[in-house]
Design an enzyme around this catalytic site. Structure first.
Site, PDB file in Angstrom:
ATOM      1  N   ASP A  14     -34.900   1.570 -96.040  1.00  0.00           N
ATOM      2  CA  ASP A  14     -35.403   1.979 -94.798  1.00  0.00           C
ATOM      3  C   ASP A  14     -36.821   1.644 -94.823  1.00  0.00           C
ATOM      4  O   ASP A  14     -37.511   1.922 -93.801  1.00  0.00           O
ATOM      5  CB  ASP A  14     -35.058   3.344 -94.381  1.00  0.00           C
ATOM      6  N   LYS A  17     -37.562  -3.888 -94.183  1.00  0.00           N
ATOM      7  CA  LYS A  17     -37.494  -5.231 -94.802  1.00  0.00           C
ATOM      8  C   LYS A  17     -36.985  -6.141 -93.899  1.00  0.00           C
ATOM      9  O   LYS A  17     -37.387  -7.365 -94.147  1.00  0.00           O
ATOM     10  CB  LYS A  17     -36.272  -5.282 -96.149  1.00  0.00           C
ATOM     11  N   GLY A  41     -28.687  -1.447 -93.265  1.00  0.00           N
ATOM     12  CA  GLY A  41     -28.999  -2.131 -92.037  1.00  0.00           C
ATOM     13  C   GLY A  41     -30.497  -2.620 -91.946  1.00  0.00           C
ATOM     14  O   GLY A  41     -31.206  -1.915 -92.194  1.00  0.00           O
ATOM     15  N   HIS A  42     -30.508  -3.907 -91.299  1.00  0.00           N
ATOM     16  CA  HIS A  42     -31.957  -4.310 -90.845  1.00  0.00           C
ATOM     17  C   HIS A  42     -31.948  -4.747 -89.579  1.00  0.00           C
ATOM     18  O   HIS A  42     -31.251  -5.202 -89.004  1.00  0.00           O
ATOM     19  CB  HIS A  42     -32.034  -5.812 -91.612  1.00  0.00           C
ATOM     20  N   GLN A 225     -30.948  -2.094-100.247  1.00  0.00           N
ATOM     21  CA  GLN A 225     -31.620  -0.713-100.298  1.00  0.00           C
ATOM     22  C   GLN A 225     -32.792  -0.833-101.179  1.00  0.00           C
ATOM     23  O   GLN A 225     -33.030  -1.623-101.779  1.00  0.00           O
ATOM     24  CB  GLN A 225     -30.613   0.224-101.168  1.00  0.00           C
TER      25      GLN A 225
END
Length: 430
Positions: A14, A17, A41-42, A225
């Site tokens: 988180d 990225k 999630g991005h 991750q």
């Protein structure tokens, strides 16, 4: 200038990225996702519009960029179809810009059932997974009973392999976890229904990337991750099921490490963690709540609240070594704007000894007490600042101290959610 760069999260995930990858994608001809599944999630914010990507690489919003889901990723066909539909509803030409490896392992409905049964059952402690079947899918991959994307285009082979997999899964579900079995025929029909849409975009990604390297194209490899969740080098067992460190870019794509030029480690200006596991600098108090509220610390995929704490240089030193970091990308600096004083963990105390390098394993790390250094805050607004010289002196001093503690230069500083809210100290693409 042709460069091949890996962007990874250097903490417990988180870190932002997606934003850093999105910023750099304009300089890359190819963007490659190399591990994980739709459990990460991005979040991209471009001109005020938010896009949450789960499987599809961050370069999908850039025209002229080819995006690859490589062999190290585990793929839920239904999740990929849903994400694709969301983007195509916004006129993003996914079919033109996305390619997926035929060697990607499939996530089956039975994997999701196994994941949920483990997390909710009394037979073992919950690890805090997202419940999306990622771990069980990787288990099947290693056990060599998994199905792959390429199997979707050979119905007889798919039926045969699915029967073997579900026979095992349903035995565990019904006999060990005492929950319902997963229907074979329904699963088979659902999988085959995705074949037509996936076949035109399925390819040998490794060979495509070989061609890109031979052509001198710039490539951006993005992880999911954070590195401290790596299955081998993270805080086991509170980890994900894949290799999240930079070395995973090679195993997860087939591109040898000699082709990689730089590794950018993305870190928050503080630290967060989702799920269980040790977190030495966690602030379960008003400070932690302040960071969570200012940083909107909720998972982009799961909505789960993130645990928040001070920047941990000891943990990052381990991550920097594991990944061979060339530089850092620091995100969410603006979250610290209102703090009068900011703490940084510079090492640990463990059984009367000082440690400057985070120890291996969750049990030992859980016994570590952080050693803090207090730095003055800047108590002025840094959101949206795009030039290093415009930062308050104390903010610049804080960044300098982080770089010094980890012995790694800072290339990028994010000062807000939007793509343009950033300071580029050095362009990684030269």
């Amino acid at each position: 200038m042709s460069r091949r760069i890996v962007v990874i999260g250097s903490q417990w995930g988180d870190e932002g990225k997606g934003k850093i990858a999105d910023m750099l994608t304009g300089r890359a001809r190819h963007v490659v996702r190399f591990q994980g599944g739709h459990n990460a999630g991005h979040t991209l914010v471009i001109d005020g519009q938010t896009t949450v990507l789960r499987l599809i690489p961050s370069g999908i919003l850039h025209a002229g960029t080819t995006n690859h889901i490589a062999n190290g990723v585990v793929v839920s066909p239904s999740a990929l179809a849903a994400e694709r539909a969301e983007l195509e509803a916004r006129d993003v030409p996914v079919a033109d810009r996305l390619r997926i490896s035929s060697e990607c392992s499939l996530i089956l409905p039975s994997h999701v059932s196994l994941d949920a049964a483990r997390e909710s059952g009394a037979r073992q402690a919950a690890l805090g997974t997202t419940g999306r079947g990622i771990g069980p899918a990787y288990e099947d991959k290693v056990a060599r009973r998994g199905l792959r994307v390429g199997d979707l285009f050979n119905p007889s082979r798919l039926r045969e392999r699915l029967e073997v997999a579900l026979d095992y899964h349903n035995f565990v579900l019904t006999q060990y976890y005492q929950v319902d079995a997963v229907d074979y025929q329904q699963t088979c029909d659902d999988l085959l229904a995705h074949a037509e849409a996936l076949k035109p975009i399925t390819t040998d990604v490794t060979n495509a990337l070989r061609g890109a390297c031979m052509a001198g194209d710039s490539i951006l490899f993005e992880g999911a991750q954070g590195a401290l969740l790596d299955i081998d080098h993270g805080t086991y067992p509170f980890v994900t099921s894949s290799n999240t460190i930079a070395g995973g870019a090679s195993t997860g794509t087939g591109v040898g490490p000699g082709y990689i030029d730089d590794v950018i480690g993305v870190v928050k200006a503080y630290t967060t963690r989702v799920g269980g596991g040790p977190f030495p600098t966690e602030q379960d108090n008003a400070t932690g709540r302040h960071l969570a509220e200012r940083g909107n610390e909720f998972g982009s995929v799961t909505g789960r609240p993130r645990r928040c704490g001070w920047f941990d240089a000891a943990a990052l030193r381990r991550s920097a070594f594991n990944n061979g970091l060339s530089s850092l990308g620091v995100t969410k600096l603006d979250v610290l704007d209102k703090l009068e004083s900011i703490r940084v963990c510079i090492g640990y105390q463990l059984d009367g000894q000082r440690l400057d390098f985070a120890p291996a394993g969750a049990d030992v790390l859980a016994r570590c007490e952080p050693i803090y250094e207090d730095l003055p805050g800047w108590q002025s607004d840094t959101s949206g600042v795009r030039e290093l010289a415009e930062l308050p002196p104390n903010a610049r001093a804080y960044l300098d101290r982080l770089a010094e503690l980890v012995d790694t230069p800072i290339d990028i500083v994010s000062t807000g959610a939007d793509r343009t809210d950033a300071i580029v100290c050095r362009d990684p693409f030269g």
